[in-house]
Design an enzyme around this catalytic site. Structure first.
Site, mmCIF file in Angstrom:
data_model
loop_
_atom_site.group_PDB
_atom_site.id
_atom_site.type_symbol
_atom_site.label_atom_id
_atom_site.label_comp_id
_atom_site.label_asym_id
_atom_site.label_seq_id
_atom_site.Cartn_x
_atom_site.Cartn_y
_atom_site.Cartn_z
ATOM 1 N N ARG A 52 -42.329 -0.736 4.179
ATOM 2 C CA ARG A 52 -41.161 -1.616 4.143
ATOM 3 C C ARG A 52 -41.012 -2.321 2.807
ATOM 4 O O ARG A 52 -39.909 -2.743 2.434
ATOM 5 C CB ARG A 52 -41.261 -2.645 5.279
ATOM 6 C CG ARG A 52 -39.947 -3.409 5.518
ATOM 7 C CD ARG A 52 -40.030 -4.332 6.726
ATOM 8 N NE ARG A 52 -40.951 -5.439 6.499
ATOM 9 C CZ ARG A 52 -42.092 -5.632 7.141
ATOM 10 N NH1 ARG A 52 -42.492 -4.782 8.065
ATOM 11 N NH2 ARG A 52 -42.863 -6.674 6.882
ATOM 12 N N TYR A 106 -13.805 -10.783 1.235
ATOM 13 C CA TYR A 106 -13.928 -9.648 2.148
ATOM 14 C C TYR A 106 -14.029 -10.177 3.574
ATOM 15 O O TYR A 106 -14.802 -11.092 3.854
ATOM 16 C CB TYR A 106 -15.184 -8.884 1.740
ATOM 17 C CG TYR A 106 -15.576 -7.661 2.502
ATOM 18 C CD1 TYR A 106 -14.672 -6.664 2.840
ATOM 19 C CD2 TYR A 106 -16.925 -7.480 2.833
ATOM 20 C CE1 TYR A 106 -15.079 -5.528 3.521
ATOM 21 C CE2 TYR A 106 -17.347 -6.342 3.503
ATOM 22 C CZ TYR A 106 -16.413 -5.363 3.847
ATOM 23 O OH TYR A 106 -16.832 -4.237 4.507
ATOM 24 N N ASP A 178 -19.493 -11.559 -5.363
ATOM 25 C CA ASP A 178 -19.362 -10.170 -4.924
ATOM 26 C C ASP A 178 -18.714 -9.407 -6.070
ATOM 27 O O ASP A 178 -17.519 -9.555 -6.335
ATOM 28 C CB ASP A 178 -18.500 -10.099 -3.657
ATOM 29 C CG ASP A 178 -18.400 -8.675 -3.097
ATOM 30 O OD1 ASP A 178 -18.574 -7.713 -3.866
ATOM 31 O OD2 ASP A 178 -18.129 -8.536 -1.887
ATOM 32 N N LYS A 203 -20.079 1.677 -2.434
ATOM 33 C CA LYS A 203 -18.872 2.025 -3.173
ATOM 34 C C LYS A 203 -19.208 2.801 -4.454
ATOM 35 O O LYS A 203 -19.655 3.926 -4.398
ATOM 36 C CB LYS A 203 -18.080 0.763 -3.477
ATOM 37 C CG LYS A 203 -17.152 0.281 -2.365
ATOM 38 C CD LYS A 203 -17.802 -0.119 -1.088
ATOM 39 C CE LYS A 203 -16.798 -0.751 -0.134
ATOM 40 N NZ LYS A 203 -17.422 -1.154 1.152
#
Length: 392
Positions: A52, A106, A178, A203
């Site tokens: 992890r 967003y 962002d 993206k």
């Protein structure tokens, strides 16, 4: 862009080296001795410790993203953009604190604020994206962080980020951005005063519409809190996804420039059409905050919106459904073009938003822009016929 994250020990083998860091899949890490295990336990982020915590595959991507942000300390990876922004916010806020959140954010960001943060006893105040340095008037003794998204989702207002950061840092307020739309190539967020730069790597970083991922790049003073909250929440990105994103990263500059060129051609054409009332593209003077884009940004990407002249949702649907070269779907940043009906007004609270007609968000991909323009021309004819029939 090409060499970042390609450390010799991650790509070198006997007699030569590979171009891409291999995919290291691991859960359990075996140690040669208890002493080695204890040594790894004292520095779990710097060496193999447990799956992890990552392997060289994830580390290579993190290091490469950090190198794209001059002045940054490190980058942490997350399974989605929403996970990334959530961890950034939780690392900066505690019960009783106040967050100033841009009104054009967003929508999942807004939902997170209105549900999770509210339940944690964190007050969220939404502000006009064009407020600039006047944001100081909203500060209270409890204000601990300011979240920006520039340009804003759906309506593409460009914020005065350096101005807001200058005021925020006078009061030791954490600044979060962002930066998915521009990436650090077109907007060097850390250099402009941002403490935590968030990207939905889903993206443009991956660029092929096949990988979900997010990232947060932090300055030295903020990295330890970010690591702590991320580890507590068990945030993890698979090595296969990290490998996919790392390969996408190598072509980011070439792709972004192509998206920029194609989108500008389409946006300028749309601005001349009688069926279009308003084009919301940061590189055009018609976009709110264009002066800040011109001052601060090094380029523009492929995502923008336009407002139709009159009509209603049925007329907008006639346009979108007639398009052949545009997919209809969420997300963006891949090589394909997309068209999506969006409705900003219901989710705005700090600054009213009204327009002459319904809104269409476009992502302009890597197709020939002349083909896309021809497609949109036909779609606008369908829109006009539907609008005229309905009497708008």
């Amino acid at each position: 862009m090409i060499t970042a994250g390609r450390r010799r020990e991650w790509v070198r083998g006997k007699g030569g080296s590979v171009v891409n860091p291999p995919v290291w899949r691991a859960s359990t890490i075996l140690f040669d001795s208890v002493e080695d295990l204890r040594e790894a336990s004292s520095h779990p982020d710097d060496q193999l410790y447990y799956g992890r915590r990552g392997t060289p595959t994830q580390w290579a991507l993190s290091e490469a993203l950090t190198e794209l942000h001059p002045g940054a300390e490190a980058t942490l990876l997350y399974p989605s953009g929403v996970a990334a922004l959530s961890m950034a916010l939780l690392s900066a806020l505690e019960a009783g604190d106040e967050l100033l959140m841009v009104d054009s954010c967003y929508e999942p960001t807004r939902v997170f604020c209105d549900t999770v943060l509210k339940a944690q006893g964190i007050n969220v105040t939404y502000y006009d994206p064009l407020i600039g340095q006047d944001i100081e008037q909203l500060f209270t003794p409890q204000t601990r962080a300011i979240f920006m998204e520039s340009p804003g989702s759906l309506t593409f207002e460009v914020q005065d980020i350096p101005g807001i950061c200058e005021v925020a840092h006078r009061y030791s307020i954490t600044t979060i951005l962002d930066n998915t739309w521009a990436t650090p190539l077109f907007f060097p967020a850390i250099e402009r005063g941002i403490d935590l730069s968030v990207m939905a790597c889903t993206k443009y970083i991956t660029g092929h519409s096949d990988t979900m991922m997010g990232s947060v790049t932090a300055i030295p003073s903020h990295i330890e809190k970010l690591k702590r909250i991320s580890n507590l929440f068990g945030q993890y990105v698979s090595p296969d996804d990290a490998n996919s994103a790392l390969k996408g990263l190598r072509t980011l500059e070439v792709r972004l420039k192509a998206h920029e060129k194609n989108a500008l051609k389409v946006a300028k054409w749309l601005s001349e059409q009688p069926e279009v009332a308003w084009v919301l593209h940061p590189a055009l003077s018609s976009c709110p905050g264009h002066e800040f884009w011109h001052r601060d940004f090094k380029g523009s990407s492929g995502l923008f919106s336009f407002v139709l002249e009159g009509g209603d949702d049925r007329d907008r649907t006639a346009l979108i459904d007639s398009l052949e070269h545009f997919g209809i779907g969420f997300s963006w940043g891949g090589y394909e073009s997309l068209a999506l009906p969006v409705d900003p007004q219901p989710i705005r609270t700090a600054a009213s938003w009204q327009a002459a007609g319904p809104v269409v968000r476009l992502h302009i991909g890597l197709e020939d822009p002349d083909d896309l323009i021809e497609d949109l021309a036909f779609g606008l004819k369908r829109f006009k016929a539907s609008r005229d029939q309905s009497g708008f």
